[in-house]
Structure formats: structure tokens, C-alpha cells
Design a protein around this motif. Sequence first.
Motif, PDB file in Angstrom:
ATOM      1  N   SER A   1       0.846  -1.196   0.000  1.00  0.00           N
ATOM      2  CA  SER A   1       0.000   0.000   0.000  1.00  0.00           C
ATOM      3  C   SER A   1       0.877   1.239   0.000  1.00  0.00           C
ATOM      4  O   SER A   1       1.965   1.251   0.594  1.00  0.00           O
ATOM      5  CB  SER A   1      -0.905   0.012   1.234  1.00  0.00           C
ATOM      6  OG  SER A   1      -1.801  -1.077   1.211  1.00  0.00           O
ATOM      7  N   LEU A   2       0.415   2.269  -0.676  1.00  0.00           N
ATOM      8  CA  LEU A   2       1.141   3.532  -0.740  1.00  0.00           C
ATOM      9  C   LEU A   2       0.257   4.662  -0.249  1.00  0.00           C
ATOM     10  O   LEU A   2      -0.968   4.630  -0.411  1.00  0.00           O
ATOM     11  CB  LEU A   2       1.583   3.838  -2.171  1.00  0.00           C
ATOM     12  CG  LEU A   2       2.557   2.883  -2.856  1.00  0.00           C
ATOM     13  CD1 LEU A   2       2.785   3.329  -4.300  1.00  0.00           C
ATOM     14  CD2 LEU A   2       3.874   2.826  -2.105  1.00  0.00           C
ATOM     15  N   SER A   3       0.882   5.659   0.340  1.00  0.00           N
ATOM     16  CA  SER A   3       0.149   6.870   0.683  1.00  0.00           C
ATOM     17  C   SER A   3       0.025   7.732  -0.567  1.00  0.00           C
ATOM     18  O   SER A   3       0.704   7.501  -1.576  1.00  0.00           O
ATOM     19  CB  SER A   3       0.888   7.647   1.779  1.00  0.00           C
ATOM     20  OG  SER A   3       2.110   8.162   1.273  1.00  0.00           O
ATOM     21  N   VAL A   4      -0.830   8.739  -0.497  1.00  0.00           N
ATOM     22  CA  VAL A   4      -0.971   9.654  -1.625  1.00  0.00           C
ATOM     23  C   VAL A   4       0.362  10.347  -1.914  1.00  0.00           C
ATOM     24  O   VAL A   4       0.742  10.514  -3.078  1.00  0.00           O
ATOM     25  CB  VAL A   4      -2.077  10.695  -1.334  1.00  0.00           C
ATOM     26  CG1 VAL A   4      -2.059  11.807  -2.381  1.00  0.00           C
ATOM     27  CG2 VAL A   4      -3.438  10.018  -1.308  1.00  0.00           C
ATOM     28  N   ALA A   5       1.086  10.723  -0.874  1.00  0.00           N
ATOM     29  CA  ALA A   5       2.379  11.382  -1.060  1.00  0.00           C
ATOM     30  C   ALA A   5       3.375  10.465  -1.760  1.00  0.00           C
ATOM     31  O   ALA A   5       4.122  10.894  -2.648  1.00  0.00           O
ATOM     32  CB  ALA A   5       2.943  11.831   0.288  1.00  0.00           C
ATOM     33  N   GLU A   6       3.394   9.193  -1.381  1.00  0.00           N
ATOM     34  CA  GLU A   6       4.294   8.234  -2.019  1.00  0.00           C
ATOM     35  C   GLU A   6       3.901   7.998  -3.472  1.00  0.00           C
ATOM     36  O   GLU A   6       4.759   7.861  -4.343  1.00  0.00           O
ATOM     37  CB  GLU A   6       4.286   6.920  -1.239  1.00  0.00           C
ATOM     38  CG  GLU A   6       4.930   7.022   0.135  1.00  0.00           C
ATOM     39  CD  GLU A   6       4.704   5.800   0.998  1.00  0.00           C
ATOM     40  OE1 GLU A   6       5.558   5.507   1.846  1.00  0.00           O
ATOM     41  OE2 GLU A   6       3.652   5.138   0.833  1.00  0.00           O
ATOM     42  N   ALA A   7       2.597   7.955  -3.736  1.00  0.00           N
ATOM     43  CA  ALA A   7       2.120   7.767  -5.111  1.00  0.00           C
ATOM     44  C   ALA A   7       2.509   8.958  -5.982  1.00  0.00           C
ATOM     45  O   ALA A   7       2.911   8.786  -7.141  1.00  0.00           O
ATOM     46  CB  ALA A   7       0.603   7.591  -5.112  1.00  0.00           C
ATOM     47  N   ARG A   8       2.408  10.162  -5.436  1.00  0.00           N
ATOM     48  CA  ARG A   8       2.818  11.350  -6.201  1.00  0.00           C
ATOM     49  C   ARG A   8       4.296  11.270  -6.575  1.00  0.00           C
ATOM     50  O   ARG A   8       4.685  11.622  -7.685  1.00  0.00           O
ATOM     51  CB  ARG A   8       2.587  12.612  -5.372  1.00  0.00           C
ATOM     52  CG  ARG A   8       1.157  13.124  -5.404  1.00  0.00           C
ATOM     53  CD  ARG A   8       1.073  14.583  -4.978  1.00  0.00           C
ATOM     54  NE  ARG A   8      -0.312  15.020  -4.964  1.00  0.00           N
ATOM     55  CZ  ARG A   8      -1.078  15.054  -3.883  1.00  0.00           C
ATOM     56  NH1 ARG A   8      -0.570  14.663  -2.721  1.00  0.00           N
ATOM     57  NH2 ARG A   8      -2.325  15.468  -3.962  1.00  0.00           N
TER      58      ARG A   8
ATOM     59  N   ARG B   1     -10.444   7.594  -6.400  1.00  0.00           N
ATOM     60  CA  ARG B   1     -11.821   7.267  -6.756  1.00  0.00           C
ATOM     61  C   ARG B   1     -12.024   5.756  -6.817  1.00  0.00           C
ATOM     62  O   ARG B   1     -13.079   5.232  -6.449  1.00  0.00           O
ATOM     63  CB  ARG B   1     -12.169   7.910  -8.096  1.00  0.00           C
ATOM     64  CG  ARG B   1     -13.639   7.826  -8.487  1.00  0.00           C
ATOM     65  CD  ARG B   1     -13.942   8.714  -9.667  1.00  0.00           C
ATOM     66  NE  ARG B   1     -13.191   8.362 -10.863  1.00  0.00           N
ATOM     67  CZ  ARG B   1     -12.198   9.076 -11.370  1.00  0.00           C
ATOM     68  NH1 ARG B   1     -11.809  10.190 -10.772  1.00  0.00           N
ATOM     69  NH2 ARG B   1     -11.559   8.695 -12.468  1.00  0.00           N
ATOM     70  N   LEU B   2     -10.999   5.046  -7.267  1.00  0.00           N
ATOM     71  CA  LEU B   2     -11.057   3.587  -7.360  1.00  0.00           C
ATOM     72  C   LEU B   2     -10.691   2.900  -6.041  1.00  0.00           C
ATOM     73  O   LEU B   2     -10.673   1.676  -5.965  1.00  0.00           O
ATOM     74  CB  LEU B   2     -10.115   3.100  -8.470  1.00  0.00           C
ATOM     75  CG  LEU B   2     -10.472   3.528  -9.896  1.00  0.00           C
ATOM     76  CD1 LEU B   2      -9.342   3.174 -10.854  1.00  0.00           C
ATOM     77  CD2 LEU B   2     -11.776   2.874 -10.344  1.00  0.00           C
ATOM     78  N   SER B   3     -10.370   3.716  -5.024  1.00  0.00           N
ATOM     79  CA  SER B   3      -9.973   3.215  -3.692  1.00  0.00           C
ATOM     80  C   SER B   3      -8.639   2.487  -3.709  1.00  0.00           C
ATOM     81  O   SER B   3      -8.350   1.688  -2.805  1.00  0.00           O
ATOM     82  CB  SER B   3     -11.065   2.301  -3.105  1.00  0.00           C
ATOM     83  OG  SER B   3     -12.266   3.033  -2.923  1.00  0.00           O
ATOM     84  N   TYR B   4      -7.827   2.735  -4.726  1.00  0.00           N
ATOM     85  CA  TYR B   4      -6.478   2.184  -4.732  1.00  0.00           C
ATOM     86  C   TYR B   4      -5.580   2.970  -3.784  1.00  0.00           C
ATOM     87  O   TYR B   4      -4.569   2.438  -3.306  1.00  0.00           O
ATOM     88  CB  TYR B   4      -5.876   2.245  -6.136  1.00  0.00           C
ATOM     89  CG  TYR B   4      -6.566   1.367  -7.161  1.00  0.00           C
ATOM     90  CD1 TYR B   4      -7.431   0.351  -6.771  1.00  0.00           C
ATOM     91  CD2 TYR B   4      -6.340   1.549  -8.517  1.00  0.00           C
ATOM     92  CE1 TYR B   4      -8.060  -0.447  -7.703  1.00  0.00           C
ATOM     93  CE2 TYR B   4      -6.969   0.752  -9.470  1.00  0.00           C
ATOM     94  CZ  TYR B   4      -7.833  -0.243  -9.055  1.00  0.00           C
ATOM     95  OH  TYR B   4      -8.454  -1.026  -9.989  1.00  0.00           O
ATOM     96  N   LEU B   5      -5.933   4.226  -3.533  1.00  0.00           N
ATOM     97  CA  LEU B   5      -5.216   5.074  -2.592  1.00  0.00           C
ATOM     98  C   LEU B   5      -6.199   5.563  -1.538  1.00  0.00           C
ATOM     99  O   LEU B   5      -7.256   6.088  -1.876  1.00  0.00           O
ATOM    100  CB  LEU B   5      -4.592   6.281  -3.303  1.00  0.00           C
ATOM    101  CG  LEU B   5      -3.470   6.021  -4.304  1.00  0.00           C
ATOM    102  CD1 LEU B   5      -3.104   7.308  -5.034  1.00  0.00           C
ATOM    103  CD2 LEU B   5      -2.244   5.436  -3.613  1.00  0.00           C
TER     104      LEU B   5
END
Length: 211
Positions: free
Chosen positions: A67-74, A96-100
Motif C-alpha cells: 500500500s502507498l500513501s498519496v504522497a508516495e504515489a505522487r 476514486r477507485l480506492s487504490y489510494l
Amino acid sequence: MVRFTDGGGDDTAAAASDLAPVIDLFPASSASSASSASPSSLVDTRSEDEACEAAENQLLRKLRSRSLSVAEARAVLRDHEISEHHVEELIEKFERLSYLDDTVLAEHLVYMGAERKGQGRGAIAQTLSKRGIARDLAEEVLSTLGDDEAERALEFARSRASRMSSLENDVALRRLHGQLARRGFGGHVAMTAARTALDELRRASSGVRFS
């Protein structure tokens, strides 16, 4: 009125000068410019689309393993040097897809830290910060830990105290307190847990050398 004669060059020239000038509606330079700009524009658009697709695919691969945080995904998306607009579009799509979902991730990290690793509030808070969880969200989730910090510290201290049976009391206390502190337990909580665990061990085993 224009006069035309059979052989007068001057009269012919005069007639030509009275005609309206011819205007080129499609200048050569403009036509070539338009034709050259179109393929280039298409190439640029295609290149950015390909970059966005590559960034999205890499993010998906990483999310399959952890799992990644939004900051890590950015950070993952920005490695592909796509525009900030496209970065945010992909972030919104994945949320929106609940992946983050930073709330779900924060709750999982708190649970793992407290229940699986026996960590104190300080260590868990540090983990949340390193993973890019916003401070207000981290504090909200940490508040769910309740008042069992001392119990978790004592449980950890008991699990380590038996390994220090050959040490002097002061040395054992210092080492056990250090281990508790490194796991994120506050100073008073760590010291109390260390002393309690060592006192229990002393009463239970006559083989421990305490001074």
C-alpha cells in the motif's frame, strides 16, 4: 475608359495597370508552416500520453506489492516527469477507485505498530510521518490507541527482561529502558515498565544478580 490598339505596347501596359491586383490566399510560407506544425503537435501529444500511461502502469505495479500513501504515489508519478496536472488527474483516479486511501493506510500502520510490533505512540507517529500521512490525520488515528500505552510497554519489557538475567540491575535497567525508548515509548512509561519487569524477574528467579 481603356483603349486597346492592335500594336501599341503602351496602350496594353496601361490596360494591365488598371486591372485589380491578384492576391494569393494561401501563401507558401503559411501553408508549409501549418503542415510542419501538425505532425510535431501530434508527436508531442502522443509522447505525453505514453508517459502518462507508463507512470500509471508503474504505480499499479507498486500498489500490487504494498500500500502507498498519496504522497508516495505522487513521488512515483513525478519520476516520469509528467505535468503536475496529469499527476493530480491520476491521483484523483486512483483515490476514486480506492487504490489510494490515506485513512485506511494510517489505521493499518497504527494497528501493525501497536498490536504486531508492540511499538509506542512515538514510534508509530514517526512511521506515519515517514509514509507521508498528514499530521492531522495521523493525530486522529493515533487517538484511537486509547490508554493502553503502559500495558504495551510492560508487555514488551517482560519479553526482554529474561534476556538480561546475567546483568547488574543498573545495567539491565538502562538497557531495557533504551529498548523501550527506541520502540517509541515515552520516558516515564519506558522507565516504569522497565523497573516493573525487572522487579518481577528478580522476585521470580533467584539466579538473577541484582545489586
